[in-house]
Structures are given as structure tokens and as C-alpha cells.
Scaffold this motif. Structure first.
Motif, mmCIF file in Angstrom:
data_model
loop_
_atom_site.group_PDB
_atom_site.id
_atom_site.type_symbol
_atom_site.label_atom_id
_atom_site.label_comp_id
_atom_site.label_asym_id
_atom_site.label_seq_id
_atom_site.Cartn_x
_atom_site.Cartn_y
_atom_site.Cartn_z
ATOM 1 N N ALA A 50 0.838 -1.208 0.000
ATOM 2 C CA ALA A 50 0.000 0.000 0.000
ATOM 3 C C ALA A 50 0.871 1.256 0.000
ATOM 4 C CB ALA A 50 -0.937 0.000 1.211
ATOM 5 N N ARG A 51 1.953 1.244 0.756
ATOM 6 C CA ARG A 51 2.872 2.391 0.745
ATOM 7 C C ARG A 51 3.545 2.534 -0.618
ATOM 8 N NH1 ARG A 51 4.804 0.008 5.401
ATOM 9 N NH2 ARG A 51 6.821 -0.288 4.372
ATOM 10 N N ARG A 52 3.910 1.409 -1.212
ATOM 11 C CA ARG A 52 4.617 1.424 -2.488
ATOM 12 C C ARG A 52 3.726 1.924 -3.617
ATOM 13 N NH1 ARG A 52 5.467 -1.841 -6.729
ATOM 14 N NH2 ARG A 52 4.068 -3.458 -5.974
ATOM 15 N N LEU A 53 2.492 1.453 -3.670
ATOM 16 C CA LEU A 53 1.566 1.829 -4.745
ATOM 17 C C LEU A 53 0.773 3.093 -4.431
ATOM 18 C CD1 LEU A 53 -0.032 -1.633 -5.622
ATOM 19 C CD2 LEU A 53 1.683 -0.373 -6.942
ATOM 20 N N GLY A 54 0.662 3.418 -3.160
ATOM 21 C CA GLY A 54 -0.258 4.441 -2.683
ATOM 22 C C GLY A 54 -1.484 3.725 -2.136
ATOM 23 N N ARG A 55 -1.980 4.217 -1.011
ATOM 24 C CA ARG A 55 -3.072 3.508 -0.326
ATOM 25 C C ARG A 55 -4.323 3.386 -1.196
ATOM 26 N NH1 ARG A 55 -0.993 1.601 3.969
ATOM 27 N NH2 ARG A 55 0.532 2.805 5.128
ATOM 28 N N GLU A 56 -4.677 4.452 -1.899
ATOM 29 C CA GLU A 56 -5.878 4.406 -2.739
ATOM 30 C C GLU A 56 -5.700 3.429 -3.901
ATOM 31 O OE1 GLU A 56 -8.579 7.331 -5.503
ATOM 32 O OE2 GLU A 56 -7.607 8.186 -3.728
ATOM 33 N N ALA A 57 -4.550 3.468 -4.558
ATOM 34 C CA ALA A 57 -4.300 2.550 -5.675
ATOM 35 C C ALA A 57 -4.300 1.101 -5.188
ATOM 36 C CB ALA A 57 -2.977 2.884 -6.352
ATOM 37 N N PHE A 58 -3.716 0.858 -4.010
ATOM 38 C CA PHE A 58 -3.706 -0.499 -3.473
ATOM 39 C C PHE A 58 -5.125 -0.960 -3.144
ATOM 40 C CE2 PHE A 58 -3.301 -3.655 -0.048
ATOM 41 C CZ PHE A 58 -2.560 -4.618 -0.724
#
Length: 155
Positions: free
Chosen positions: A125-133
Motif C-alpha cells: 500500500a505504501r509502495r503503490l499508494g493507499r488508494e491505488a492499493f
């Protein structure tokens, strides 16, 4: 013309992607569990342990949830019972049925696995962004459940 190997690297199908994700997650999870004292568990045990509830679950429900045959679940429950992770108890709602219930060791493993999985998901989630994850996970769940329904209709 692309070869199958080239295609699997550049445009893998859903089965390849799902398999790669499953094996990578299992590898990280079971390596971390082993380091925390649960070295007697193997990825095959996840078909039971991942769906176990503290109050117990019927083996038929474990089979449905995991997508495994009832006989496979029965064998896994036997193994987990010998290892001290689960016990079978009569289901209070139906005395003919049995609930697969975690032992204290099983509950400890479940808590540990939950922490490991939360850390793994948080990293992505941190790597992709929470919304994208969150969107990825929702779409992945949708595709998975739709595929399961299609297969169930054909059975």
C-alpha cells in the motif's frame, strides 16, 4: 511472433499472475512464521489456517472458502490436529457436524500470521499508494469471485 515464454514475461495471464503472487506471499509468510517458532507449518496448511475462526469452522465451509476438495481439507485438518494447531469439536448448531477449532497454539499462529500479512499489505500500500492499493485489491477480489462463480456454474 512471440513465444509463450516471452508472453509470460511481458503479458502473463491471470493464472500466471495469481500463481506468482500466491507463491511469493506464501514464501514470505511461511518463512516469517518459521522464524517465529511455527516451523512445522507448510503452505498447504494455509487452506485451513487462513480461513479458521476462533469459534471454529466446519470442514465443508473450509473446503468451500479455500476452493479445496473436502478430502484434502480432511487430510490437512488431521495433520494440523497432530501438530497441535486445531481440534475437532461437536457443532452446537448440529451435533452431527464437527467444528474445526484452533487450539491455543493455533490462535497464537493466527495472530502472528495476521501481523505478518498486515505488514506485507502495508508495504504494498505504501509502495503503490493507499488508494491505488485499495482499488487493486477490490478489482482483484471482484475478478476472483467472478471466476469462482463461473466455475461453480459449470460444475
Amino acid at each position: 511472433m512471440t513465444t509463450r515464454t516471452q508472453r509470460s514475461r511481458t503479458n502473463p495471464d491471470l493464472g500466471m499472475l495469481a500463481g506468482r503472487l500466491l507463491f511469493a506471499v506464501q514464501n514470505e509468510l511461511f518463512t516469517a512464521l518459521a522464524a517465529k517458532g511455527f516451523d512445522d507449518l507448510h503452505p498447504r496448511h494455509g487452506a485451513v489456517m487462513a480461513y479458521l475462526e476462533p469459534s471454529g469452522v466446519r470442514a465443508t465451509d473450509l473446503a468451500r472458502l479455500s476452493g479445496q476438495h473436502k478430502q484434502v481439507i480432511g487430510t490437512l485438518v488431521d495433520e494440523l490436529e497432530r501438530l497441535g494447531y486445531v481440534r475437532r469439536h461437536p457443532d452446537p448448531a448440529d451435533r452431527r457436524a464437527k467444528l474445526v477449532c484452533p487450539t491455543e497454539r493455533g490462535l497464537e499462529q493466527m495472530r502472528t500470521a495476521d501481523k505478518i500479512m498486515a505488514g506485507l499489505q502495508d508495504r504494498h500500500a505504501r509502495r503503490l499508494g493507499r488508494e491505488a492499493f485499495a482499488q487493486f485489491k477490490a478489482a482483484f477480489m471482484d475478478v476472483t469471485e467472478h471466476q469462482r462463480r463461473v466455475v461453480a456454474k459449470k460444475s
